[in-house]
Design an enzyme around this catalytic site. Sequence first.
Site, PDB file in Angstrom:
ATOM      1  N   SER A  65       0.827  -1.214   0.000  1.00  0.00           N
ATOM      2  CA  SER A  65       0.000   0.000   0.000  1.00  0.00           C
ATOM      3  C   SER A  65       0.859   1.262   0.000  1.00  0.00           C
ATOM      4  O   SER A  65       2.003   1.258   0.466  1.00  0.00           O
ATOM      5  CB  SER A  65      -0.905   0.035   1.236  1.00  0.00           C
ATOM      6  OG  SER A  65      -1.727  -1.099   1.298  1.00  0.00           O
TER       7      SER A  65
HETATM    8  N1  SAH Z   1      -0.987  -4.812   4.132  1.00  0.00           N
HETATM    9  C1  SAH Z   1      -0.298  -5.044   2.891  1.00  0.00           C
HETATM   10  C2  SAH Z   1      -1.150  -4.620   1.707  1.00  0.00           C
HETATM   11  C3  SAH Z   1      -1.150  -5.680   0.677  1.00  0.00           C
HETATM   12  S1  SAH Z   1      -2.396  -5.555  -0.567  1.00  0.00           S
HETATM   13  C4  SAH Z   1       1.067  -4.395   2.889  1.00  0.00           C
HETATM   14  O1  SAH Z   1       1.401  -3.678   3.839  1.00  0.00           O
HETATM   15  O2  SAH Z   1       1.843  -4.635   1.964  1.00  0.00           O
HETATM   16  C5  SAH Z   1      -3.666  -6.611   0.075  1.00  0.00           C
HETATM   17  C6  SAH Z   1      -3.292  -8.058   0.318  1.00  0.00           C
HETATM   18  O3  SAH Z   1      -4.510  -8.710   0.705  1.00  0.00           O
HETATM   19  C7  SAH Z   1      -2.760  -8.833  -0.888  1.00  0.00           C
HETATM   20  O4  SAH Z   1      -1.534  -9.416  -0.570  1.00  0.00           O
HETATM   21  C8  SAH Z   1      -3.836  -9.915  -1.121  1.00  0.00           C
HETATM   22  O5  SAH Z   1      -3.311 -11.151  -1.584  1.00  0.00           O
HETATM   23  C9  SAH Z   1      -4.434 -10.040   0.268  1.00  0.00           C
HETATM   24  N2  SAH Z   1      -5.785 -10.630   0.304  1.00  0.00           N
HETATM   25  C10 SAH Z   1      -6.827 -10.446  -0.539  1.00  0.00           C
HETATM   26  N3  SAH Z   1      -7.889 -11.187  -0.169  1.00  0.00           N
HETATM   27  C11 SAH Z   1      -7.508 -11.853   0.969  1.00  0.00           C
HETATM   28  C12 SAH Z   1      -8.168 -12.791   1.832  1.00  0.00           C
HETATM   29  N4  SAH Z   1      -9.428 -13.206   1.620  1.00  0.00           N
HETATM   30  N5  SAH Z   1      -7.476 -13.276   2.877  1.00  0.00           N
HETATM   31  C13 SAH Z   1      -6.193 -12.885   3.120  1.00  0.00           C
HETATM   32  N6  SAH Z   1      -5.514 -12.026   2.339  1.00  0.00           N
HETATM   33  C14 SAH Z   1      -6.169 -11.509   1.270  1.00  0.00           C
END
Ligand code: SAH
Length: 218
Positions: A65
Amino acid sequence: MLEDTYRHKGMRRDLIAELRQKGIDDERVLEAFWRTPRHFFIDKAFEELAYQDQALPIEAAQTISQPYTVAFQTQLLGVKPKEKVLEIGTGSGFQAAILAVLGARVYTIERHQILYETVTDLFEIIQLPQIRVYFKDGFIGLGEFAPFDKILVTAAAAEIPAPLLAQLAIGGCLVMPVGDEKGQTMQRVSRISELSYQTEEFAQFRFVPLLRGKNYKD
Ligand code: SAH
């Protein structure tokens, strides 16, 4: 070897000044950004961009993000030391690290096996082994460790998954972007009592979608 040079620190100081200027005023959150080198959480190819205020690609076609977004969500969550915090969407692990640096006991869930494995290794290397990382579908949360004082969802859906609301402690809050792929409104839901919740709405954001099921690596 992961190095945090004077150059990285200089760029990080500038990023923190930019976050402050954009309205982030929680000193503990800004301090956590100072103590968490963002370039550790991205591919070396993007290292020059690590301290720009922008989202960047990570494995499995996901993103780390934007720093402002991480700061905004963290500030809304209002984490206090020792609180039990559940994060849905580990991704790069950066947000989970920020929560841990704030003193939270962090549980984080990722549905992509490759990201889960990369982050588990990274937390060993950078010595954040106290963060518990799970390869699971975040829609169902982590009932066996509930209730959580705070829950942070870092992917978007049309509505807040009911199991997550059920796993929130009374007096706690959940922060999540709610909407469709065109844009989402940041919501904070506070649990007032066993049956009552109160919702506040904040600015618009763009997140990757919360998807169902697990994704095994090839
Ligand atoms: N908090 C992260 C943001 C990553 S983007 C950071 O600091 O980098 C969002 C993430 O959510 C992605 O890696 C995606 O694979 C994950 N995601 C999406 N749906 C999900 C689910 N149902 N359960 C767990 N993770 C999920």
